[in-house]
Design an enzyme around this catalytic site. Structure first.
Site, PDB file in Angstrom:
ATOM      1  CD  GLU A 134       0.489  -6.315  -4.558  1.00  0.00           C
ATOM      2  OE1 GLU A 134       0.149  -5.531  -3.654  1.00  0.00           O
ATOM      3  OE2 GLU A 134      -0.011  -7.459  -4.701  1.00  0.00           O
ATOM      4  CE  LYS A 164       1.597 -10.098   1.710  1.00  0.00           C
ATOM      5  NZ  LYS A 164       0.489  -9.738   0.823  1.00  0.00           N
ATOM      6  CD  GLU A 224      -9.533 -25.569   3.965  1.00  0.00           C
ATOM      7  OE1 GLU A 224      -9.782 -25.982   5.126  1.00  0.00           O
ATOM      8  OE2 GLU A 224      -8.499 -25.835   3.359  1.00  0.00           O
ATOM      9  CD1 TRP A 276      -4.606  -9.165 -10.632  1.00  0.00           C
ATOM     10  CD2 TRP A 276      -2.890  -8.391  -9.404  1.00  0.00           C
ATOM     11  NE1 TRP A 276      -4.780  -7.812 -10.465  1.00  0.00           N
ATOM     12  CE2 TRP A 276      -3.744  -7.307  -9.710  1.00  0.00           C
ATOM     13  CE3 TRP A 276      -1.747  -8.151  -8.636  1.00  0.00           C
ATOM     14  CZ2 TRP A 276      -3.478  -6.000  -9.293  1.00  0.00           C
ATOM     15  CZ3 TRP A 276      -1.491  -6.848  -8.220  1.00  0.00           C
ATOM     16  CH2 TRP A 276      -2.350  -5.795  -8.550  1.00  0.00           C
ATOM     17  CD  GLU A 306      -4.141  -1.293   0.034  1.00  0.00           C
ATOM     18  OE1 GLU A 306      -3.650  -0.155   0.010  1.00  0.00           O
ATOM     19  OE2 GLU A 306      -3.854  -2.166  -0.818  1.00  0.00           O
ATOM     20  NE  ARG A 307      -6.856  -5.276  -0.315  1.00  0.00           N
ATOM     21  CZ  ARG A 307      -7.526  -5.259  -1.457  1.00  0.00           C
ATOM     22  NH1 ARG A 307      -8.839  -5.199  -1.474  1.00  0.00           N
ATOM     23  NH2 ARG A 307      -6.879  -5.288  -2.602  1.00  0.00           N
ATOM     24  CE  LYS A 323       2.990  -3.776  -1.858  1.00  0.00           C
ATOM     25  NZ  LYS A 323       1.514  -3.729  -1.797  1.00  0.00           N
ATOM     26  NE  ARG A 330       4.509  -6.256   3.596  1.00  0.00           N
ATOM     27  CZ  ARG A 330       3.527  -6.339   2.705  1.00  0.00           C
ATOM     28  NH1 ARG A 330       3.566  -5.639   1.591  1.00  0.00           N
ATOM     29  NH2 ARG A 330       2.499  -7.136   2.916  1.00  0.00           N
ATOM     30  CD  GLU A 373      -6.561  -8.602   0.797  1.00  0.00           C
ATOM     31  OE1 GLU A 373      -5.556  -8.525   1.530  1.00  0.00           O
ATOM     32  OE2 GLU A 373      -6.533  -8.337  -0.418  1.00  0.00           O
ATOM     33  CG  ASP A 409      -1.784 -11.667  -1.055  1.00  0.00           C
ATOM     34  OD1 ASP A 409      -1.511 -11.423   0.133  1.00  0.00           O
ATOM     35  OD2 ASP A 409      -2.216 -10.808  -1.846  1.00  0.00           O
TER      36      ASP A 409
HETATM   37  O1  GCW Z   1      -3.067  -8.999  -0.654  1.00  0.00           O
HETATM   38  C1  GCW Z   1      -2.568  -7.848  -1.195  1.00  0.00           C
HETATM   39  C2  GCW Z   1      -3.618  -6.847  -0.887  1.00  0.00           C
HETATM   40  C3  GCW Z   1      -3.115  -5.448  -1.007  1.00  0.00           C
HETATM   41  C4  GCW Z   1      -1.880  -5.308  -0.126  1.00  0.00           C
HETATM   42  C5  GCW Z   1      -0.841  -6.309  -0.581  1.00  0.00           C
HETATM   43  C6  GCW Z   1       0.395  -6.299   0.295  1.00  0.00           C
HETATM   44  C7  GCW Z   1      -1.196  -3.379   1.098  1.00  0.00           C
HETATM   45  O2  GCW Z   1      -4.709  -7.060  -1.742  1.00  0.00           O
HETATM   46  O3  GCW Z   1      -4.134  -4.593  -0.604  1.00  0.00           O
HETATM   47  O4  GCW Z   1      -1.376  -4.003  -0.134  1.00  0.00           O
HETATM   48  O5  GCW Z   1      -1.356  -7.597  -0.538  1.00  0.00           O
HETATM   49  O6  GCW Z   1       0.477  -7.145   1.165  1.00  0.00           O
HETATM   50  O7  GCW Z   1       1.251  -5.462   0.114  1.00  0.00           O
END
Ligand code: GCW
Length: 678
Positions: A285, A359, A510, A540, A159-160, A281, A318, A392, A364
């Site tokens: 999501e 994070k 940027e 979102w 993923e990513r 997690k 998380r 990403e 994000d």
């Molecule tokens: O930024 C988003 C990503 C998802 C990711 C999620 C996360 C793993 O688009 O792909 O899932 O964050 O951090 O959980």
């Protein structure tokens, strides 16, 4: 033996050598009765053979009248070593001494893994041509947890991921190969000490990683990585007791659920005594979590943490919890506020071996965000700063985007939680609040591509991540200079051009994408390329709300009040567009396009200007790279050249899409009359 991949900065056999001094590699004394320093010996041998083309002789007793390298645990050395500084569990000492008429370079540490770190430091200094005759160095990692998070799925996809497929998984099986070990070497050489093998979105076969179908193979991986001082962690689903245990609930307060986790932990540790722990997690999501049962995040985390505690395992939880099903018409809810609102009231309630992983920004991983106010907000909770090494939102390893500059800003950010001097780096090294189980995690940018990271220059991000996790006070200039020399060579033009490109690449990205903290103007789903309203009408929670006269979200005390989650002076500084740092202006404020910026031009004109400027920088990067062709092997030269060419085309696309978008919204032309599409 030829490999189908390159070894990045550990490609010792390459010709870009600096040092000729092989003094310390002819005779090596290893204080190692139980073969515990096997990999140390191996690495020294590989290095001596590949770099100097010499075969070192290994001894187990001190030598007389010789010049040699002596390696061992501090308590196993043949003499007492005078050390003028504390050496931590993972720290090491590199010191030249005289003993029995011999000149000895001693590499020692309290543990085997500490010695591995020392080996890579010694190798690095040797390649860089340093005189080690007078060396007297103690190096201790400042952060306890220095982790990579792999978002690898069991089918082999990532993923990513932008650097090929997973190194660990293929077709729902675990892969153990030569490459596994080389990966461990690569990571250990940056100072990393933990990796999470699988994606935090735990789906399908991955649910079963903690079952006996997979555990023996996970143990094999763990064994390989443990040899290099790296612990293995797994991402698990909060609903595991249901999926795997056949229970009808995952309620953290249910005694059956607690028992299930306890037994599961016991089972895992019977396979992997050195297992690091879990990453979860939850309530995020579409992943299940304690909220499903009306319980809070600490209750959810603690039931699992308690199960891991007897084995000294960590539970990493998380903080990426927010409502991802927002109605875009709802202007009250602000996703940026979610983590703080959910976690701040729980400060002090997390178990001692539980760590909240946050994070860096409140949204994000955008190219620019303010630092999450949870840092400085949480005082009694262990914390890990989560960064994305994988690009990403920052060009997906097609664009050159060196992230060291972004990470350094975050680490140096002063939260003022306890007055001046409360920087993030001081929080995660335990100084500010005395919380010790803290550190840094980076979502990995590696895969099975020939150069590990897709873009050759993205290797610098992996290297820098490890180095900053070891010492967040290290300067980027130093980190990069070493990386360039080890990876490409020490030619002046190389150093000059590459440093310039890397250090300016984040700003360029940027500028031609989303300046002023806007973010999110990407194509939904895969997140590559411009789409100014891609996320505008979705669920979102990521909106810029541009209309014909203004843009940005008012997050001030008059708006969503997000600014009030910060300590003073930030809450005030961010609250007022005049004092708010301009690069974050549209994150915190909603402003008219004719808002006058500090340079006297309007906001809109600045947006146009930056987009043109960003593209010009990439044009310059292309030139600077081309100047390097005499100094770089053809393979790597061409790979990067091709990427830069694509980046240039894509940057123009960004420039034109964003500028056109604003021109069409506002009808206001560029004052310099450059091409913008009507
Ligand atoms: O930024 C988003 C990503 C998802 C990711 C999620 C996360 C793993 O688009 O792909 O899932 O964050 O951090 O959980």
């Amino acid at each position: 033996m030829s490999r189908e991949y390159e070894m990045a900065w550990l490609e010792y056999r390459n010709a870009y050598r600096i040092s000729q001094n092989d003094d310390w590699f002819h005779s090596i004394v290893l204080c190692d009765e139980n073969e515990e320093l096997r990999v140390v010996r191996e690495e020294l041998k590989i290095f001596a053979e590949e770099f100097f083309q010499i075969k070192p002789r290994f001894y187990n007793k001190p030598l007389k009248k010789r010049k040699y390298l002596l390696v061992g645990r501090i308590d196993a050395l043949p003499f007492e070593l005078k050390i003028d500084q504390d050496v931590h569990q993972e720290g090491f000492i590199l010191k030249s001494v005289r003993f029995k008429e011999s000149s000895i370079l001693v590499l020692a540490g309290p543990s085997n893994s500490s010695i591995i770190y020392g080996v890579y430091e010694l190798i690095k200094r040797t390649i860089l041509g340093e005189d080690l005759n007078q060396v007297n160095l103690v190096s201790n990692p400042k952060l306890r947890l220095r982790m990579l998070n792999h978002w690898d799925n069991l089918d082999g996809t990532i993923e990513r991921g932008y650097a090929g497929n997973s190194i660990f998984f293929k077709d729902d099986s675990i892969v153990v190969s030569n490459r596994t070990k080389d990966y461990a070497r690569l990571l250990a050489s940056t100072g990393i000490n933990g990796i999470v093998l699988n994606n935090v979105n735990v789906r399908k076969a991955a649910l079963k990683l903690i079952e006996k179908d997979y555990l023996p193979k996970v143990a094999k991986l763990a064994h390989i990585f443990n040899d290099y001082g790296i612990k293995i962690f797994l991402s698990v689903s909060f609903a595991s007791p249901i999926h795997l245990g056949g229970l009808n609930t995952a309620d953290p307060l249910s005694s059956l659920v607690a028992k299930w986790w306890r037994e599961k932990a016991k089972e895992i540790y019977s396979y992997i005594p050195n297992f690091g722990g879990f990453l979860v997690k939850a309530d995020s999501e579409f992943n299940p979590g304690p909220h499903v049962y009306g319980r809070n995040q600490a209750q959810g985390a603690n039931v699992i943490a308690k199960a891991l505690e007897p084995f000294d395992g960590y539970l990493i939880w998380r903080a990426f919890v927010y409502n991802c099903m927002q109605d875009w018409r709802d202007q009250e809810t602000d996703r940026a506020k979610a983590a703080y609102e959910i976690f701040k009231p729980l400060d002090g309630e997390f178990a001692e071996n539980a760590i909240v992983q946050i994070k860096y920004g409140p949204m994000d991983f955008q190219i620019r965000e303010p630092v999450s106010p949870l840092f400085g907000g949480l005082e009694k909770t262990n914390q890990i700063l989560e960064l994305q090494i994988t690009q990403e939102y920052t060009g997906q390893q097609i664009h050159l985007c060196y992230l060291g500059t972004l990470w350094k800003e975050i680490l140096d950010f002063d939260t003022y939680a306890k007055g001046e001097g409360s920087q993030i780096k001081r929080i995660i090294d335990g100084t500010v609040f005395g919380m010790k189980n803290c550190g840094m995690a980076g979502v990995a940018n590696t895969g099975d591509s020939v150069n590990w990271t897709g873009h050759d220059l993205a290797q610098a991000n992996l290297w820098t991540f490890g180095k900053l996790a070891w010492n967040p006070d290290d300067s980027l200039q130093h980190i990069l200079e070493e990386w360039i020399k080890l990876t490409f060579g020490s030619e002046k033009t190389l150093l000059k051009n590459l440093s310039h490109m890397l250090m300016n690449s984040r700003k360029a990205y940027e500028e031609y994408t989303t300046p002023y903290g806007l973010g999110w103007m990407v194509n939904p789903g895969h997140h590559y390329g411009p789409n100014p309203e891609g996320y505008e009408y979705s669920h979102w929670g990521t909106y810029h709300r541009a209309n014909w006269e203004a843009i940005g979200v008012d997050r001030t005390s008059k708006g969503t009040k997000f600014t009030q989650q910060y300590h003073s002076p930030w809450r005030k500084v961010y609250d007022d567009p005049n004092s708010c740092p301009e690069e974050l202006l549209l994150f915190f404020h909603r402003l008219r396009y004719d808002y006058k910026m500090k340079n006297g031009k309007t906001l809109l004109q600045n947006i146009y200007d930056l987009h043109f400027k960003g593209v010009e920088k990439i044009e310059e990067f292309v030139k600077l790279w081309n100047e390097l062709s005499p100094f770089i092997d053809e393979k790597r030269f061409t790979r990067v050249k091709d990427k830069l060419q694509t980046q240039l085309e894509n940057a123009k696309e960004w420039r034109d899409a964003v500028n056109t978008y604003f021109y069409r919204k506002t009808g206001i032309p560029d004052e310099r009359g450059r091409v913008i599409y009507p």
